[in-house]
Design an enzyme around this catalytic site. Structure first.
Site, mmCIF file in Angstrom:
data_model
loop_
_atom_site.group_PDB
_atom_site.id
_atom_site.type_symbol
_atom_site.label_atom_id
_atom_site.label_comp_id
_atom_site.label_asym_id
_atom_site.label_seq_id
_atom_site.Cartn_x
_atom_site.Cartn_y
_atom_site.Cartn_z
ATOM 1 N N HIS A 17 39.621 -60.834 2.981
ATOM 2 C CA HIS A 17 38.993 -61.314 2.098
ATOM 3 C C HIS A 17 38.523 -60.619 1.297
ATOM 4 O O HIS A 17 38.349 -60.058 0.072
ATOM 5 C CB HIS A 17 37.588 -61.941 2.599
ATOM 6 C CG HIS A 17 37.511 -63.792 3.197
ATOM 7 N ND1 HIS A 17 37.607 -63.971 4.685
ATOM 8 C CD2 HIS A 17 38.627 -64.601 2.915
ATOM 9 C CE1 HIS A 17 38.032 -65.034 4.747
ATOM 10 N NE2 HIS A 17 38.477 -65.267 4.379
ATOM 11 N N LYS A 41 36.640 -78.530 7.614
ATOM 12 C CA LYS A 41 37.129 -77.812 8.714
ATOM 13 C C LYS A 41 35.581 -77.378 9.892
ATOM 14 O O LYS A 41 36.122 -76.451 10.150
ATOM 15 C CB LYS A 41 36.387 -76.126 7.800
ATOM 16 C CG LYS A 41 38.092 -76.349 6.737
ATOM 17 C CD LYS A 41 38.175 -74.827 6.260
ATOM 18 C CE LYS A 41 39.614 -74.406 6.035
ATOM 19 N NZ LYS A 41 39.755 -73.322 4.631
ATOM 20 N N ARG A 95 49.630 -64.451 2.812
ATOM 21 C CA ARG A 95 49.051 -63.523 3.612
ATOM 22 C C ARG A 95 50.238 -64.299 4.462
ATOM 23 O O ARG A 95 51.154 -62.808 4.526
ATOM 24 C CB ARG A 95 48.399 -64.228 4.660
ATOM 25 C CG ARG A 95 46.898 -64.162 5.313
ATOM 26 C CD ARG A 95 46.152 -64.496 6.156
ATOM 27 N NE ARG A 95 45.883 -66.075 6.034
ATOM 28 C CZ ARG A 95 45.636 -66.540 6.969
ATOM 29 N NH1 ARG A 95 44.545 -66.355 7.520
ATOM 30 N NH2 ARG A 95 45.869 -68.015 6.645
ATOM 31 N N SER A 133 40.580 -65.531 9.844
ATOM 32 C CA SER A 133 39.069 -66.704 10.347
ATOM 33 C C SER A 133 39.228 -67.010 11.547
ATOM 34 O O SER A 133 38.241 -66.900 12.338
ATOM 35 C CB SER A 133 38.234 -67.135 9.213
ATOM 36 O OG SER A 133 37.651 -66.342 7.364
#
Length: 164
Positions: A17, A41, A95, A133
């Site tokens: 990030h 989430k 990514r 993450s």
């Protein structure tokens, strides 16, 4: 003034990030980091904790670059958040190819909602492409070393969270 918005859950903020934030900051006069309240989430850190972490990590960056970086929590549509903060540019980090498919669909929908707001994709640097993450939290939960993926401050927060 060109305002960019870089949204995410940031649970927690990683070196990946920070890489995207650093590069996005060079593209705009002001960068807003949108911390999503995404209840689906089920974030590990509270919204307040995530905002504080992002603010702390971005303070040094803002000081060294001279770019205004602000943190903004949001729970509405991304395109509405962009309007709320005056952003004409949404920054998305990629990514891998798998990220692109979802992001491509989101851009198409956002363009239908407001075609005046552009989206740009920044590829994570090679050393950060595997960082997620979700994986960082899993490694930390299982007592693994995540210091290669997060800053020392975030590493301490993870250690403290899983020490409980």
């Amino acid at each position: 003034m060109r305002v960019g918005l870089y949204p995410g859950t940031f649970d927690p903020i990683t070196l990946g990030h920070i890489d995207i934030i650093t590069r996005a900051a060079s593209m705009v006069d002001k960068l807003v980091i949108g911390v999503a309240i995404n209840r689906d989430k089920g974030p590990m850190f509270t919204l307040e904790e995530r905002v504080a972490m992002v603010e702390a990590e971005c303070a040094v960056l803002a000081e060294t670059t001279g770019i205004e970086i602000v943190v903004h929590a949001f729970e509405n549509l991304l395109i509405h958040c962009a309007k709320d903060v005056g952003a004409s540019l949404i920054v998305r980090g990629l990514r891998a190819v798998a990220d692109f498919e979802y992001e491509y669909q989101m851009v198409g929908m956002n363009r239908q909602l407001d075609n005046s707001i552009e989206t740009v994709f920044l590829m994570a640097e090679a050393q950060h492409q595997a960082i997620a993450s979700k994986l960082v939290k899993e490694i930390a939960r299982l007592d693994g070393d995540v210091s290669k993926f997060v800053t020392p401050r975030i590493n301490e927060a993870l250690l403290a969270r899983f020490a409980k």
